[in-house]
Design a protein around this motif. Structure first.
Motif, PDB file in Angstrom:
ATOM      1  N   ILE A 171      27.882   1.200 -10.225  1.00 27.61           N
ATOM      2  CA  ILE A 171      27.869   0.934  -8.656  1.00 27.61           C
ATOM      3  C   ILE A 171      27.461   2.162  -7.599  1.00 27.61           C
ATOM      4  N   CYS A 172      28.377   3.671  -8.577  1.00 22.43           N
ATOM      5  CA  CYS A 172      27.661   4.676  -7.952  1.00 22.43           C
ATOM      6  C   CYS A 172      26.472   5.523  -8.588  1.00 22.43           C
ATOM      7  N   LEU A 173      26.134   5.144  -9.465  1.00 19.96           N
ATOM      8  CA  LEU A 173      24.967   5.611 -10.285  1.00 19.96           C
ATOM      9  C   LEU A 173      24.066   4.630  -9.668  1.00 19.96           C
ATOM     10  N   ARG A 174      24.320   3.177  -8.887  1.00 16.04           N
ATOM     11  CA  ARG A 174      23.447   2.505  -8.656  1.00 16.04           C
ATOM     12  C   ARG A 174      22.841   3.352  -7.588  1.00 16.04           C
ATOM     13  N   SER A 175      23.982   3.239  -6.567  1.00 15.06           N
ATOM     14  CA  SER A 175      23.504   4.366  -5.487  1.00 15.06           C
ATOM     15  C   SER A 175      22.994   5.601  -4.726  1.00 15.06           C
ATOM     16  N   LEU A 176      22.772   6.252  -6.099  1.00 11.44           N
ATOM     17  CA  LEU A 176      22.010   7.626  -6.013  1.00 11.44           C
ATOM     18  C   LEU A 176      20.861   7.544  -6.915  1.00 11.44           C
ATOM     19  N   LEU A 177      20.394   6.183  -7.520  1.00 15.41           N
ATOM     20  CA  LEU A 177      19.281   6.076  -8.244  1.00 15.41           C
ATOM     21  C   LEU A 177      18.656   5.230  -7.914  1.00 15.41           C
ATOM     22  N   ARG A 216      26.044  -0.408 -27.948  1.00 17.58           N
ATOM     23  CA  ARG A 216      26.312   0.943 -27.130  1.00 17.58           C
ATOM     24  C   ARG A 216      25.084   1.331 -26.196  1.00 17.58           C
ATOM     25  N   TRP A 217      24.082   1.890 -27.158  1.00 11.78           N
ATOM     26  CA  TRP A 217      22.258   1.695 -25.801  1.00 11.78           C
ATOM     27  C   TRP A 217      22.825   0.548 -25.171  1.00 11.78           C
ATOM     28  N   ILE A 218      22.112  -0.732 -26.122  1.00 10.70           N
ATOM     29  CA  ILE A 218      21.934  -1.614 -25.174  1.00 10.70           C
ATOM     30  C   ILE A 218      23.130  -1.431 -23.487  1.00 10.70           C
ATOM     31  N   GLU A 219      24.247  -1.253 -23.726  1.00 10.50           N
ATOM     32  CA  GLU A 219      24.843  -1.408 -23.015  1.00 10.50           C
ATOM     33  C   GLU A 219      24.707  -0.025 -21.088  1.00 10.50           C
ATOM     34  N   LEU A 220      24.151   0.742 -22.159  1.00  6.29           N
ATOM     35  CA  LEU A 220      23.453   1.560 -20.997  1.00  6.29           C
ATOM     36  C   LEU A 220      22.390   1.859 -20.603  1.00  6.29           C
ATOM     37  N   ARG A 221      21.133   0.923 -21.422  1.00  5.33           N
ATOM     38  CA  ARG A 221      20.340   0.741 -20.527  1.00  5.33           C
ATOM     39  C   ARG A 221      19.822  -0.593 -20.202  1.00  5.33           C
ATOM     40  N   ASP A 222      20.723  -1.466 -20.143  1.00  6.12           N
ATOM     41  CA  ASP A 222      20.947  -2.347 -19.226  1.00  6.12           C
ATOM     42  C   ASP A 222      21.628  -1.894 -18.015  1.00  6.12           C
ATOM     43  N   ILE A 223      22.790  -1.153 -17.822  1.00  6.75           N
ATOM     44  CA  ILE A 223      22.869  -0.207 -16.292  1.00  6.75           C
ATOM     45  C   ILE A 223      21.256   0.572 -15.888  1.00  6.75           C
ATOM     46  N   LEU A 224      20.819   0.642 -16.629  1.00  2.00           N
ATOM     47  CA  LEU A 224      19.949   1.820 -16.169  1.00  2.00           C
ATOM     48  C   LEU A 224      18.408   0.609 -15.363  1.00  2.00           C
ATOM     49  N   GLY A 225      18.419  -0.039 -16.217  1.00  2.00           N
ATOM     50  CA  GLY A 225      17.347  -1.410 -16.147  1.00  2.00           C
ATOM     51  C   GLY A 225      18.206  -2.102 -15.278  1.00  2.00           C
ATOM     52  N   SER A 226      19.138  -2.395 -14.391  1.00  2.00           N
ATOM     53  CA  SER A 226      19.148  -2.976 -13.834  1.00  2.00           C
ATOM     54  C   SER A 226      18.867  -2.627 -11.848  1.00  2.00           C
ATOM     55  N   MET A 227      18.529  -0.962 -11.739  1.00  2.00           N
ATOM     56  CA  MET A 227      18.312  -0.726 -10.787  1.00  2.00           C
ATOM     57  C   MET A 227      17.163  -0.935  -9.971  1.00  2.00           C
ATOM     58  N   ASP A 228      17.581  -1.004  -8.594  1.00  2.00           N
ATOM     59  CA  ASP A 228      16.418  -1.992  -7.644  1.00  2.00           C
ATOM     60  C   ASP A 228      15.105  -1.073  -8.432  1.00  2.00           C
ATOM     61  N   TYR A 229      14.636   0.271  -8.235  1.00  2.00           N
ATOM     62  CA  TYR A 229      13.116   0.627  -8.455  1.00  2.00           C
ATOM     63  C   TYR A 229      13.137   1.254  -9.247  1.00  2.00           C
ATOM     64  N   LEU A 230      12.402   0.812 -10.609  1.00  2.00           N
ATOM     65  CA  LEU A 230      12.142   1.341 -11.806  1.00  2.00           C
ATOM     66  C   LEU A 230      10.877   1.717 -12.020  1.00  2.00           C
ATOM     67  N   CYS A 231       9.514   1.298 -11.474  1.00  2.00           N
ATOM     68  CA  CYS A 231       8.470   1.777 -11.771  1.00  2.00           C
ATOM     69  C   CYS A 231       7.829   3.205 -12.213  1.00  2.00           C
ATOM     70  N   GLY A 232       8.195   3.120 -13.050  1.00  2.00           N
ATOM     71  CA  GLY A 232       7.392   5.041 -12.973  1.00  2.00           C
ATOM     72  C   GLY A 232       8.074   5.360 -13.655  1.00  2.00           C
ATOM     73  N   SER A 233       9.992   5.553 -14.086  1.00  2.00           N
ATOM     74  CA  SER A 233      10.755   5.536 -14.643  1.00  2.00           C
ATOM     75  C   SER A 233      10.786   6.333 -16.188  1.00  2.00           C
ATOM     76  N   LYS A 234      11.100   6.580 -16.875  1.00  2.00           N
ATOM     77  CA  LYS A 234      11.069   7.398 -17.734  1.00  2.00           C
ATOM     78  C   LYS A 234      12.224   7.630 -18.491  1.00  2.00           C
ATOM     79  N   ILE A 235      12.660   7.422 -20.207  1.00  2.00           N
ATOM     80  CA  ILE A 235      13.386   8.610 -20.877  1.00  2.00           C
ATOM     81  C   ILE A 235      12.826   9.108 -22.166  1.00  2.00           C
ATOM     82  N   ILE A 236      13.078  10.102 -22.124  1.00  2.00           N
ATOM     83  CA  ILE A 236      12.809  11.083 -23.075  1.00  2.00           C
ATOM     84  C   ILE A 236      13.944  10.935 -24.261  1.00  2.00           C
TER      85      ILE A 236
END
Length: 274
Positions: free
Chosen positions: A204-210, A229-249
């Motif tokens: 929830i905190c991360l969602r507010s920041l991102l 374990r990876w899917i857990e993190l990916r799904d949390i990052l992917g649930s943000m309201d605005y992801l257009c253009g965001s990337k992970i290296i």
């Protein structure tokens, strides 16, 4: 002759050790000198065995020791691939676990990777149709410069303009969801107090920041082979309201990890030509 059998077995044991460590550990952690010393020791072993062979017929205890030594070498040689791989990982993991990286770049370390840098930046700028947040894996054995290359990309002006928010996380061996969420939150907002929060509260905190932010997340030195374990993190990052253009290296040593984390073909970093 006894020393011939012993020497042959001892040589094979040393070669097995060298094979396990030369490609990965030696390049990553500079133990080539140790391997050279190990090989030099074979000359001493040969001299001792030759001397023992000459004396064993006059010394019953020595003869028995020779046979016991032979059995020890046979046992060492019989270590199966699974145990060897376990030993290799145990040797690598304690070192990688204590390793910390950062986003600051030392331009003097950057030699001969201009093409690789431009290729990675092109991948970052390229639009993606992936429903999940796109992950660009940079793969290569230790010591090739994956982290340095990523630092150069991370600090490039074009990347900074494209991604208003940049986050650098050194993962190493401990791919723990709570730990990673805390590291990401602290990277975005150093003053955010989240050490005692649950995973639910952390997301929830991360969602507010991102929220409404286009970001680039670097996960450096990833070892995790657990897809869940990876899917857990990916799904949390992917649930943000605005992801257009965001990337992970992600920088990793294993193609297996690359295919777990991304549908994009990994960028395989090669050694520099001499």
């Amino acid at each position: 002759m006894a020393e011939t059998f012993l020497l042959d077995i001892a040589q094979r044991v040393v070669e097995k050790i060298a094979h396990l460590f030369m490609e990965e550990v030696a390049l990553a952690f500079n133990v080539e000198s140790d391997l050279r010393k190990l090989k030099e020791t074979m000359s001493s072993i040969k001299a001792v065995l030759l001397d023992a062979e000459r004396q064993q017929h006059q010394n019953e205890k020595l003869r028995l020791c020779m046979w016991k030594l032979r059995d020890i070498f046979y046992d060492a040689e019989d270590v199966d691939d699974f145990k060897c791989e376990a030993l290799r990982k145990q040797a690598i993991i304690p070192t990688s676990a204590s390793r910390e990286t950062h986003s600051c770049v030392n331009y003097s370390d950057f030699i001969g990777r201009d093409v690789d840098k431009e290729n990675i930046i092109d991948l970052l700028m390229k639009p993606s149709e992936d429903p999940n947040i796109p992950v660009i894996p940079i793969v290569g054995i230790g010591g090739l410069g994956k982290t340095t290359l990523t630092q150069l990309v991370y600090n490039d002006d074009r990347v900074t303009r494209c991604f208003p928010l940049k986050i650098w996380i050194c993962v190493s061996d401990e791919f723990d969801l709570s730990r990673l969420l805390k590291l990401i939150i602290h990277s975005i907002n150093k003053g955010e107090k989240c050490d005692n929060l649950t995973v639910e509260a952390l997301q929830i905190c991360l969602r507010s920041l991102l929220n409404d932010k286009k970001f680039l997340l670097v996960l450096d030195d990833v070892w995790n082979e657990n897809r869940a374990r990876w899917i857990e993190l990916r799904d949390i990052l992917g649930s943000m309201d605005y992801l257009c253009g965001s990337k992970i290296i992600v920088t990793i040593r294993s193609l297996k990890v690359a295919f777990i984390m991304s549908s994009i073909h990994p960028y395989e970093l090669k050694g520099l030509s001499l």
